[in-house]
Design an enzyme around this catalytic site. Structure first.
Site, PDB file in Angstrom:
ATOM      1  N   HIS A 268       0.839  -1.208   0.000  1.00  0.00           N
ATOM      2  CA  HIS A 268       0.000   0.000   0.000  1.00  0.00           C
ATOM      3  C   HIS A 268       0.870   1.252   0.000  1.00  0.00           C
ATOM      4  CE1 HIS A 268       0.510   1.809   4.036  1.00  0.00           C
ATOM      5  NE2 HIS A 268       0.784   0.575   4.426  1.00  0.00           N
ATOM      6  N   CYS A 269       0.282   2.345  -0.432  1.00  0.00           N
ATOM      7  CA  CYS A 269       0.920   3.661  -0.345  1.00  0.00           C
ATOM      8  C   CYS A 269      -0.068   4.598   0.351  1.00  0.00           C
ATOM      9  CB  CYS A 269       1.346   4.172  -1.715  1.00  0.00           C
ATOM     10  SG  CYS A 269      -0.001   4.372  -2.919  1.00  0.00           S
TER      11      CYS A 269
END
Length: 344
Positions: A91-92
Site C-alpha cells: 500500500h501507499c
C-alpha cells in the site's frame, strides 16, 4: 494477478505488509506490523512533488522513473527475502501510483500481490470508524502505586478483554512514565494500535481499561475512546500507603537516578520548591521510598480532585496485600455481584 482489496480483506490476506511510502510518512503512522518498504526517500519524494507542481505530471513521472530504475532489482530481492511464500500486501498513501508501480514490479517478478484500495488514507478512515464503535467498559481507577497495570495484565491472563493504554503508548502516564520505556509512538500511530485491538473486542463482554487522563505522555487518547471511558462504570482499587510505596520502589528502583531527579523537577510548579528539593535529596541519598512519599502527596491530591470532578459515587475494592492475580480474581468476583455488571 494483482488483487485490489478493502481494508477488511487486506487485513486477512496472507503475506507481509509492505508500506511503500517514504520513511517520514511511515514514522508518522503506519498499519500495525507493516514493514517500511519505501519507493522514494523523503528527499526524493519531496523532489518529485516539487517537479509535479512546477512542471506537471508527465515530467514528474519521468523523474520518478529515473530515481526508481536503479533500485528495482534491490526492491525485488528485498521483497522476496521478506516474503518467502511469495505473497505480499502493498500500500501507499492513496492506493495510487506508488503502490501500483511496486505491485506491478513485484508481480512481474513472480510474487502474488494484494493492494489496499484507497491506501493508508482509507485505513485511517477505518481507524476513526473503528474507535467509534461502542464497547461495554469497566474503568479501573486507583491512586498511584496501587498496581493497576499489573492487575489489568492479570485480568488478561484470566481471559478478560483488556485495553492497556499505557502499554500501547510506552508510557506509565506520569512525570516518571517514560523512564525505562522505549520511545513513544506518535499519537497517530497510537490510534492505529488502539484500533487494531478495539476491532477484536467482542461487544458482548466488557473491556477492562485503566483510568487515564487525555494524555498518556505525548500520546493523546482518542476522543472516541475517552468519551466511552467517561460514561463507563468505574471502580477504585485500594491499597495502603506503605504497600503503594513498596510497589513504586519496585518499579522505579532500577531507573537511572538522574532520570528520576529530572522527572521530579518537572513537578516543581505543582509540588512546590521545598518538597521538590526534599524529594531530590532523598533520591540522591538512595532513599526512593522517602522520595516517593513526598511525591505521592501531589499525585494523591490530583487523584482526589479528579474524583470530585466526576461527581459520582465510585465503588471500591480493597486489594491490600494481594498479588496482582489475586486482586484480579477479587475484582471479577466483586463486579459480577454488582447490579451494573449485567449491563456491561
Amino acid at each position: 494477478m494483482t488483487q485490489l482489496l478493502s481494508i477488511t480483506d487486506f487485513w486477512q490476506a496472507p503475506g507481509p505488509i509492505l508500506d511503500v511510502r517514504s520513511p517520514g510518512e511511515y514514522a508518522q503512522g503506519h498499519l500495525p506490523h507493516a514493514v517500511s518498504f519505501p519507493l522514494f526517500s523523503d528527499e526524493e519524494r519531496a523532489q518529485v512533488g516539487t517537479c509535479y507542481k512546477q512542471q506537471g505530471k508527465e515530467t514528474a513521472v519521468e523523474l520518478g522513473l529515473e530515481i526508481v530504475g536503479p533500485k528495482m532489482a534491490g526492491l525485488v530481492k528485498q521483497a522476496k527475502t521478506l516474503a518467502p511464500e511469495r505473497q505480499v500486501r502493498v500500500h501507499c498513501w492513496r492506493g495510487g501510483m506508488r503502490s501500483g508501480s511496486v505491485g506491478w514490479l513485484l508481480e512481474t517478478s513472480g510474487l502474488d500481490v494484494a493492494l489496499l484500495t484507497g491506501g493508508y488514507k482509507a485505513f485511517r478512515g477505518w481507524v476513526r470508524s473503528t474507535l467509534a464503535m461502542p464497547r461495554p467498559m469497566i474503568v479501573v481507577g486507583g491512586m498511584t502505586g496501587t498496581g493497576k497495570t499489573d492487575i489489568l495484565h492479570a485480568l488478561r491472563d484470566l481471559g478478560e478483554q483488556v485495553l492497556d493504554l499505557e502499554g500501547l503508548a510506552n508510557h506509565r502516564g506520569s512525570s516518571y512514565g517514560a523512564l525505562m520505556q522505549p520511545p513513544q509512538p506518535s499519537t497517530e500511530q497510537f490510534e492505529n494500535l488502539l484500533a487494531e485491538q478495539w476491532c477484536q473486542f467482542s461487544p458482548d463482554r466488557p473491556v477492562w481499561i485503566e483510568a487515564e487522563s487525555r494524555q498518556v505522555g505525548a500520546c493523546r487518547v482518542p476522543d472516541e475512546i475517552m468519551q466511552q471511558m467517561e460514561a463507563a462504570n468505574t471502580l477504585e482499587i485500594l491499597r495502603s500507603e506503605p504497600e503503594r510505596l513498596k510497589l513504586l520502589v519496585e518499579i522505579y528502583g532500577q531507573a537511572d537516578p538522574d532520570g528520576l531527579i529530572a522527572a521530579t523537577e518537572r513537578l516543581q510548579r505543582r509540588l512546590g520548591g521545598l518538597r521538590t528539593q526534599t524529594a531530590v535529596e532523598h533520591i540522591k541519598q538512595g532513599d526512593l521510598a522517602a522520595a516517593a512519599s513526598v511525591v505521592l502527596s501531589y499525585y494523591d491530591r490530583t487523584y482526589r480532585h479528579d474524583l470530585v470532578r466526576r461527581g459520582k459515587e465510585i465503588p471500591t475494592v480493597n486489594v491490600a496485600e494481594m498479588s496482582a492475580m489475586d486482586a484480579a480474581r477479587c475484582l471479577l468476583y466483586q463486579v459480577k455481584n454488582w447490579e451494573w455488571y449485567s449491563s456491561c
